[in-house]
Design a protein around this motif. Structure first.
Motif, mmCIF file in Angstrom:
data_model
loop_
_atom_site.group_PDB
_atom_site.id
_atom_site.type_symbol
_atom_site.label_atom_id
_atom_site.label_comp_id
_atom_site.label_asym_id
_atom_site.label_seq_id
_atom_site.Cartn_x
_atom_site.Cartn_y
_atom_site.Cartn_z
ATOM 1 N N ALA A 80 -0.842 18.155 -26.260
ATOM 2 C CA ALA A 80 -0.218 17.075 -25.375
ATOM 3 C C ALA A 80 0.842 17.571 -24.684
ATOM 4 N N LEU A 81 1.934 18.095 -25.382
ATOM 5 C CA LEU A 81 3.164 18.044 -24.534
ATOM 6 C C LEU A 81 3.447 19.477 -23.546
ATOM 7 N N ARG A 82 2.678 20.081 -23.615
ATOM 8 C CA ARG A 82 2.177 20.818 -22.263
ATOM 9 C C ARG A 82 2.018 20.220 -21.834
ATOM 10 N N TYR A 83 1.919 18.394 -20.856
ATOM 11 C CA TYR A 83 1.728 18.020 -19.524
ATOM 12 C C TYR A 83 3.729 17.968 -19.031
ATOM 13 N N PHE A 84 4.712 17.981 -20.526
ATOM 14 C CA PHE A 84 5.714 17.265 -19.439
ATOM 15 C C PHE A 84 7.281 18.572 -19.874
ATOM 16 N N PRO A 85 7.999 17.829 -19.212
ATOM 17 C CA PRO A 85 9.055 19.033 -19.268
ATOM 18 C C PRO A 85 9.664 19.021 -20.851
ATOM 19 N N ALA A 86 10.465 19.896 -21.101
ATOM 20 C CA ALA A 86 11.166 20.220 -22.371
ATOM 21 C C ALA A 86 11.961 19.593 -22.702
ATOM 22 N N GLU A 87 12.368 18.548 -21.899
ATOM 23 C CA GLU A 87 13.663 18.147 -22.173
ATOM 24 C C GLU A 87 13.090 15.744 -22.395
ATOM 25 N N THR A 103 0.401 -1.119 -0.393
ATOM 26 C CA THR A 103 -0.303 -0.012 -0.035
ATOM 27 C C THR A 103 0.396 1.468 0.343
ATOM 28 N N THR A 104 1.966 0.999 0.938
ATOM 29 C CA THR A 104 2.713 2.766 0.747
ATOM 30 C C THR A 104 3.617 2.752 -0.731
ATOM 31 N N GLU A 105 3.800 1.811 -1.349
ATOM 32 C CA GLU A 105 4.671 1.631 -2.784
ATOM 33 C C GLU A 105 3.210 2.323 -3.636
ATOM 34 N N PHE A 106 1.969 1.750 -3.426
ATOM 35 C CA PHE A 106 1.396 2.407 -4.418
ATOM 36 C C PHE A 106 0.864 4.447 -3.685
ATOM 37 N N LYS A 107 0.746 4.588 -2.314
ATOM 38 C CA LYS A 107 0.218 6.197 -2.234
ATOM 39 C C LYS A 107 1.746 6.327 -2.863
ATOM 40 N N ASN A 108 2.815 6.349 -2.178
ATOM 41 C CA ASN A 108 3.666 6.935 -3.265
ATOM 42 C C ASN A 108 3.852 6.758 -4.895
ATOM 43 N N LEU A 109 3.539 5.810 -5.542
ATOM 44 C CA LEU A 109 2.655 6.560 -6.809
ATOM 45 C C LEU A 109 2.271 6.581 -7.284
ATOM 46 N N ILE A 110 1.407 7.114 -6.463
ATOM 47 C CA ILE A 110 0.137 7.842 -6.759
ATOM 48 C C ILE A 110 0.435 9.239 -6.815
ATOM 49 N N SER A 111 1.467 9.371 -5.003
ATOM 50 C CA SER A 111 1.577 11.342 -4.578
ATOM 51 C C SER A 111 2.823 12.203 -6.061
ATOM 52 N N ARG A 112 3.587 10.777 -6.470
ATOM 53 C CA ARG A 112 4.096 11.387 -7.363
ATOM 54 C C ARG A 112 3.802 11.869 -8.374
ATOM 55 N N GLY A 113 2.277 11.423 -9.200
ATOM 56 C CA GLY A 113 1.466 12.175 -10.887
ATOM 57 C C GLY A 113 2.190 11.832 -11.255
ATOM 58 N N TYR A 119 -4.606 12.158 -16.037
ATOM 59 C CA TYR A 119 -4.639 10.927 -14.840
ATOM 60 C C TYR A 119 -3.731 11.138 -13.762
ATOM 61 N N LEU A 120 -3.026 11.267 -14.462
ATOM 62 C CA LEU A 120 -1.939 10.689 -13.170
ATOM 63 C C LEU A 120 -1.692 12.494 -12.269
ATOM 64 N N LEU A 121 -1.413 13.324 -12.278
ATOM 65 C CA LEU A 121 -1.297 14.984 -12.599
ATOM 66 C C LEU A 121 -2.806 14.748 -11.829
ATOM 67 N N THR A 122 -4.359 14.744 -12.329
ATOM 68 C CA THR A 122 -5.612 14.658 -11.398
ATOM 69 C C THR A 122 -5.028 13.779 -9.692
ATOM 70 N N MET A 123 -4.782 12.524 -9.913
ATOM 71 C CA MET A 123 -4.706 11.566 -8.776
ATOM 72 C C MET A 123 -3.862 12.319 -7.577
ATOM 73 N N ARG A 124 -2.337 13.074 -8.433
ATOM 74 C CA ARG A 124 -1.333 13.937 -7.433
ATOM 75 C C ARG A 124 -1.730 14.888 -6.353
ATOM 76 N N TYR A 125 -2.697 15.601 -7.159
ATOM 77 C CA TYR A 125 -3.260 16.765 -6.519
ATOM 78 C C TYR A 125 -4.256 16.189 -5.760
ATOM 79 N N LEU A 126 -5.090 15.062 -5.969
ATOM 80 C CA LEU A 126 -5.791 14.428 -4.396
ATOM 81 C C LEU A 126 -5.591 14.408 -4.007
ATOM 82 N N SER A 127 -4.051 13.346 -4.195
ATOM 83 C CA SER A 127 -3.551 12.984 -2.987
ATOM 84 C C SER A 127 -3.073 14.824 -2.044
#
Ligand SMILES: NC(=O)c1ccc[n+]([C@@H]2O[C@H](COP(=O)([O-])OP(=O)(O)OC[C@H]3O[C@@H](n4cnc5c(N)ncnc54)[C@H](O)[C@@H]3O)[C@@H](O)[C@H]2O)c1
Length: 670
Positions: free
Chosen positions: A50-57, A3-13, A140-148
């Motif tokens: 689509a690329l707005r969600y990711f860093p330039a590199e 569960t801790t690993e799962f929580k960490n992945l959600i919080s990572r976004g 999905y990933l960003l929303t879950m991070r915000y919620l967390s």
């Protein structure tokens, strides 16, 4: 994974480092390739978006990959970012959170994307072919991070799957406000959805998909059971038995797949045609259809036997529904009840498979030659209606199942209109749901146990039976049948093993019933009888939440069925009366541009404050629609709102004065 690993992945976004690419899994039911109608400059825009969600590199590598997805699937889903962990409902406290209200929303989102629940899970689509929770995995990933990380002093703003961000608000405000597909009205055609969705700026949230309130097929099994039972009563009177009667329809997909199960509960023989072999296999493996038949002659023989022996059996026909209607008409087999549940809200992109083309041919043609595919769909609808007309001439009761069948058939030029321009057939809301349920406030109330424990669900079932039995004693005659059907349903619900995904239940209740049920659950959470909070909500397909002239509001006859004030008022009113999240959508059920619908979710956490809010919010959530239906002169609603005004201090609703038609008619006689 712990569960801790799962929580960490959600919080990572969104991960800072690229996860490995994900192979396309052919074992999963995928969304069909979408139409390619973006211009080259719009395609560039879709990539930039689509690329707005990711860093330039990361842009160089992702740009090529997303361009390929756009070319191959017509959308950018960002498959590579689909998480490795299992997405599913879990105990509320297994989600990382600073607010239990928010953790409940994470549970509900996760359930909508569970591979055992969702129709096209890898494309983030829950049901209805295009009912999306998010447009892509970054959202999905960003929303879950915000919620967390958010607290009860913030509100998350969701624009069609895109999390616009966390904004300071207050404890009584909704924690999440969702809008899906809200368009400037002139830009709300089917092709507009294709274009703007492909650009990544809007999505089709259907109803409970983009509002995080889907509870698997159970919701629809209940509604469909009520519909079939009452369709039978319309034809055969209140006491009629459906034993030995034949029900024919199409679709074994997300919602339509409930038809054979509901037909069995209602005690009728059912034949449901389905062109997609994967869909038919799923329903067969679940035991929701008893037999699969691929040959039209074998089908006829099997039906004759079932009628003769008055069997209660559900038969899946692997093939096109048009063939079934035509074959049964040729053979003179009497169909008692008939409908259609192909996804005609989405006719050109996989919702309807035309007769004369194989499933695979259709899938190819809809993207490679969309204009000719459109012609094939129209031709097929004309044929289908011609065959249905032969049956209704023999006495079949045919009803539109809210899938835009009548609308699209009329647009295709089928023989479906009467001389006065009205449809030959009614919708199930005009005949059944409207006058028997919605006008009295009965609608699809649902709840989800956030402990994710079946024992809690069982406890809530028992509470529900007790509450409904108590209310039934003082129910007026007009709603006694509804109460009885729902008590019967909830008594059998556990036995029917309808849970897929979260520990959820549905029943139809009016304002009084919904408030009494929610209050009883809230008390049980407080006392610890139920081990964790309970989410309450509803399908948007309800009394007040949806303005849809060919479905939910098709039994509004004062000309206002093309307005959407009710749905908009509803969501605004719910949000300031205490809901935990609210949503408003364009397009669920009958098609983009054809409906505005909204809903809410509320967490019952056992507190006194929630007890106060649930009364206020549920009272409005139902009576808003009753007031509107009453103003439209609907008899049941006039009765209900008058009764409600007697019961509720402070409620003063404008009621209509009825004019004698003679006074008006004589002015136009000459
Ligand atoms: N069940 C309900 O109570 C209810 C209520 C309101 C509206 N609806 C409407 O019913 C429609 C179906 O919903 P869904 O979630 O099941 O959608 P879905 O897309 O999951 O399922 C529709 C199924 O119909 C099949 N199909 C399409 N054309 C066919 C044809 N010609 N012959 C045989 N099969 C064919 C498809 O393969 C698909 O599996 C939607 O338009 C929905 O809005 C359902």
């Amino acid at each position: 994974m712990t569960t801790t690993e799962f929580k960490n992945l959600i919080s990572r976004g969104i991960p800072a480092e690229l996860p490995p690419p994900k192979p396309y899994d052919p074992a999963i039911n995928h969304a069909p390739k979408r139409k390619d109608l973006l211009t080259p400059s719009e395609k560039r825009l879709a990539l930039r978006n689509a690329l707005r969600y990711f860093p330039a590199e990361l842009h160089r590598i992702l740009a090529g990959e997303f361009a390929e997805e756009l070319r191959d699937y017509g959308r950018i889903y960002m498959y590579r970012f689909r998480p490795e962990y299992e997405i599913k409902a879990r105990h509320i406290d297994d989600f990382p959170h600073n607010s239990r209200k928010v953790a409940a929303i994470m549970l509900m989102i996760s359930n909508n994307l569970d591979v055992a629940v969702a129709q096209h899970p890898h494309e983030l689509i829950t049901y209805g072919g295009n009912g999306a929770v998010f447009q892509n995995w970054a959202q999905y990933l960003l929303t879950m991070r915000y919620l967390s990380e958010m607290t009860d002093d913030q509100t998350l703003v969701m624009y069609s799957g895109h999390p616009a961000g966390l904004f300071p608000s207050h404890r009584d405000a909704p924690r999440v406000v969702v809008t899906n597909g809200m368009m400037i009205p002139n830009y709300s055609s089917q092709d507009d959805w294709e274009r703007f969705n492909a650009m990544g700026v809007t999505q089709y949230g259907q109803m409970t998909a983009g509002s995080y309130m889907y509870i698997g097929p159970q919701g629809i099994v209940h509604g469909t059971t009520i519909t079939i039972l009452n369709a039978g009563r319309i034809r055969g009177g209140k006491e009629c038995s459906l034993r030995g009667k034949l029900f024919v329809s199409s679709g074994l997909g997300g919602m339509s797949g409930a038809q054979p199960k509901a037909a069995k509960i209602a005690g009728v023989i059912s034949v449901i045609a389905e062109v997609n072999p994967k869909a038919i296999r799923t329903r067969y493996s679940q035991g929701w259809i008893d037999e699969v038949i691929e040959n039209p002659d074998s089908l006829v023989n099997r039906i004759r036997k079932a009628i003769e022996k008055k069997e209660v059996v559900s038969i899946g026909y692997q093939g096109n529904i048009v063939e079934v209607w035509e074959k049964l008409a040729d053979e003179g087999i009497k169909v008692d009840l008939g409908s259609d549940q192909t996804s005609l809200h989405n006719p050109w992109a996989g919702g309807y498979y035309p007769a004369g083309l194989s499933f695979d041919e259709s899938n190819r043609m809809m993207s490679s030659d969309p204009e000719n595919f459109k012609k094939c769909v129209k031709k097929s609808l004309v044929r289908q209606v011609a065959a249905i007309n032969r049956h209704t001439a023999m006495g079949t009761y045919f009803f539109d199942y809210g899938n835009a069948f009548l609308l699209e058939a009329s647009r295709a030029g089928a023989d479906i209109l009467k001389p006065d321009g009205e449809f030959r057939y009614h919708s199930y809301v005009q005949d059944i749901m409207g006058p028997l349920c919605f006008d009295y406030g009965f609608g699809p109330f649902r709840w989800v146990c956030c402990s994710n424990d079946p024992a809690d669900l069982e406890t809530t079932d028992k509470i529900a039976i007790r509450v409904l039995n108590r209310l039934m004693k003082s129910s007026p005659d007009q709603v006694k049948q509804q109460m009885a059907d729902n008590i019967q349903w909830i008594k059998e619900a556990g036995k029917n093993r309808l849970v897929v995904g979260s520990q959820a239940r549905i029943l139809y209740a009016d304002a009084e019933g919904r408030i009494a049920l929610a209050a009883a659950f809230n008390r049980a959470v407080f006392s610890g009888k139920i081990k964790a909070p309970v989410v309450i909500g509803r399908d948007h397909h309800d009394v007040s939440g949806t303005d849809s002239p060919y479905r939910e509001t098709s039994n509004i006859y004062d000309g206002s069925r093309f307005t959407s004030d009710m749905a908009v008022q509803n969501v605004i009113g719910d949000s300031f009366r205490g809901s935990t999240w609210v949503s408003i959508h364009n397009g669920g059920g009958v098609g983009w541009g054809e409906v505005i619908n909204g809903g809410f979710g509320m967490l019952l956490d056992g507190t006194r404050d929630t007890g106060r809010k649930l009364e206020m919010m549920l009272h409005w959530d139902v009576n808003n629609g009753i007031a509107r239906r009453s103003w439209a002169r609907n008899e049941g609603a006039m009765f209900t709102i008058k009764r409600e005004m007697e019961r509720t201090p402070g409620l003063k609703v404008t009621v209509p004065n009825l004019v004698d038609d003679e006074i008006i008619n004589c002015l136009f006689e000459s």
